[in-house]
Design a protein around this motif. Structure first.
Motif, PDB file in Angstrom:
ATOM      1  N   LYS A 182      14.035  14.915 -25.648  1.00 41.64           N
ATOM      2  CA  LYS A 182      13.994  14.774 -24.190  1.00 41.64           C
ATOM      3  C   LYS A 182      12.587  14.448 -23.725  1.00 41.64           C
ATOM      4  O   LYS A 182      12.384  13.602 -22.830  1.00 41.64           O
ATOM      5  CB  LYS A 182      14.475  16.073 -23.520  1.00 41.64           C
ATOM      6  CG  LYS A 182      14.597  15.963 -22.002  1.00 41.64           C
ATOM      7  CD  LYS A 182      15.598  14.900 -21.589  1.00 41.64           C
ATOM      8  CE  LYS A 182      15.748  14.805 -20.089  1.00 41.64           C
ATOM      9  NZ  LYS A 182      16.688  13.735 -19.683  1.00 41.64           N
ATOM     10  N   ASN A 215      11.207  11.125 -21.746  1.00 45.90           N
ATOM     11  CA  ASN A 215      10.414  11.233 -20.518  1.00 45.90           C
ATOM     12  C   ASN A 215       9.114  10.448 -20.609  1.00 45.90           C
ATOM     13  O   ASN A 215       8.519  10.111 -19.574  1.00 45.90           O
ATOM     14  CB  ASN A 215      10.099  12.707 -20.223  1.00 45.90           C
ATOM     15  CG  ASN A 215      11.328  13.487 -19.790  1.00 45.90           C
ATOM     16  OD1 ASN A 215      12.326  12.907 -19.363  1.00 45.90           O
ATOM     17  ND2 ASN A 215      11.272  14.804 -19.904  1.00 45.90           N
ATOM     18  N   GLN A 216       8.664  10.139 -21.814  1.00 42.55           N
ATOM     19  CA  GLN A 216       7.451   9.346 -22.007  1.00 42.55           C
ATOM     20  C   GLN A 216       7.712   7.848 -21.943  1.00 42.55           C
ATOM     21  O   GLN A 216       6.796   7.040 -22.102  1.00 42.55           O
ATOM     22  CB  GLN A 216       6.800   9.699 -23.350  1.00 42.55           C
ATOM     23  CG  GLN A 216       6.161  11.077 -23.393  1.00 42.55           C
ATOM     24  CD  GLN A 216       4.968  11.207 -22.478  1.00 42.55           C
ATOM     25  OE1 GLN A 216       4.139  10.308 -22.392  1.00 42.55           O
ATOM     26  NE2 GLN A 216       4.871  12.325 -21.780  1.00 42.55           N
TER      27      GLN A 216
END
Length: 288
Positions: A278, A282-283
């Motif tokens: 996750k 998100n990066q």
């Protein structure tokens, strides 16, 4: 420039000794982008901090910092110097920390998402990181581009997908089709996944030229943005740009376990492949 390790706290460069204080300063400045913030972080005056950098530049005969707006950035020479220190630190230090070396994108990803593990990260090109791994100096090797693993028939573990976006100078013409790439001049990043972009341009019979070569995508980005008519293809996970070759340049970000005898390495890889996914998404990366 000749580098030699002289122990835990210093490096000899062309016969001159630079102690840990300089590299402590470079590490902080690379993170804060501000001499005043770094001086405060190191609990010294701004004057002392600035004098430390100027003295090093005088001894080296190189500029290792540059002004950028209200802040200060490391030059390419400064980044190279910092990376050499990191490399020797990794080779010398024998701790329970997990030592990671790899391409700028893949190593930067792991450094940004890992909070609960003790890691040391050395960021370079895939090729330089591989040389470090061959000497047994790291526990995990990360690759921005799996080409090296394919060429050497090395098993690797995919952790994410990425692709390349086109970055152009501010005043460049708008690119809306493949044919608009005809005749453009590009900045090449050595040891990156850009080979996929160049292969694609050749596949589409696009005439192009590589005007400059740099060591990192961040250097390429700065060069393009400060030029009149240059372009580059950089990783979409770190840069926003034109997705004209998105599907042609999709590639795997991966890691290779080098140290088989450290239990922490298996725990870390398990985290990356499970709970860490996750954070990877998100990066800006696409999950496997």
């Amino acid at each position: 420039m000749k580098f030699e390790s002289t122990g835990l706290i210093s490096i000899e460069i062309d016969g001159k000794i630079y102690d840990y204080k300089l590299f402590q300063s470079l590490e902080s400045l690379n993170r804060t982008k501000s001499q005043r913030k770094s001086a405060k972080e190191l609990n010294i005056s701004h004057t002392v901090f600035n004098r430390r950098l100027l003295k090093a530049e005088e001894k080296l005969g190189l500029k290792i910092t540059q002004k950028a707006g209200n802040g200060t950035l490391l030059t390419e020479a400064g980044i190279d110097l910092l990376n050499e220190f990191r490399k020797y630190s990794i080779q010398i230090e024998k701790t329970s920390n997990i030592n990671i070396a790899g391409g700028h994108i893949s190593s930067g990803l792991l450094e940004s998402i890992t909070k609960s593990f003790n890691i040391n990260v050395y960021s370079s090109s895939d090729k330089d990181a591989f040389e470090l791994a061959k000497r047994g100096a790291v526990d995990i090797l990360t690759l921005d581009d799996p080409l090296l693993a394919y060429e050497l028939n090395i098993d690797f573990t995919p952790i994410a997908y990425d692709y390349l976006v086109l970055i152009s100078s501010p005043n460049s013409k708008e690119i809306t089709s493949i044919n608009d790439l005809q005749g453009l001049e590009f900045v090449n990043v050595e040891g990156s996944a850009q080979r996929l972009a160049w292969n694609s341009l050749e596949h589409y019979d696009i005439d192009y030229s590589l005007k400059k070569t740099v060591n990192s995508q961040f250097d390429a980005f700065k060069l393009v943005k400060n030029s009149e008519n240059l372009h580059s293809f950089l990783n979409a996970s770190f840069f926003k740009g034109n997705e004209i070759l998105k599907f042609d340049t999709r590639h795997v970000i991966s890691l290779i376990k080098v140290n088989e005898d450290k239990p922490e390495v298996d725990e870390y890889i398990d985290f990356i492949l499970n709970d860490g996914q996750k954070a990877i998404e998100n990066q800006g990366f696409t999950l496997i």
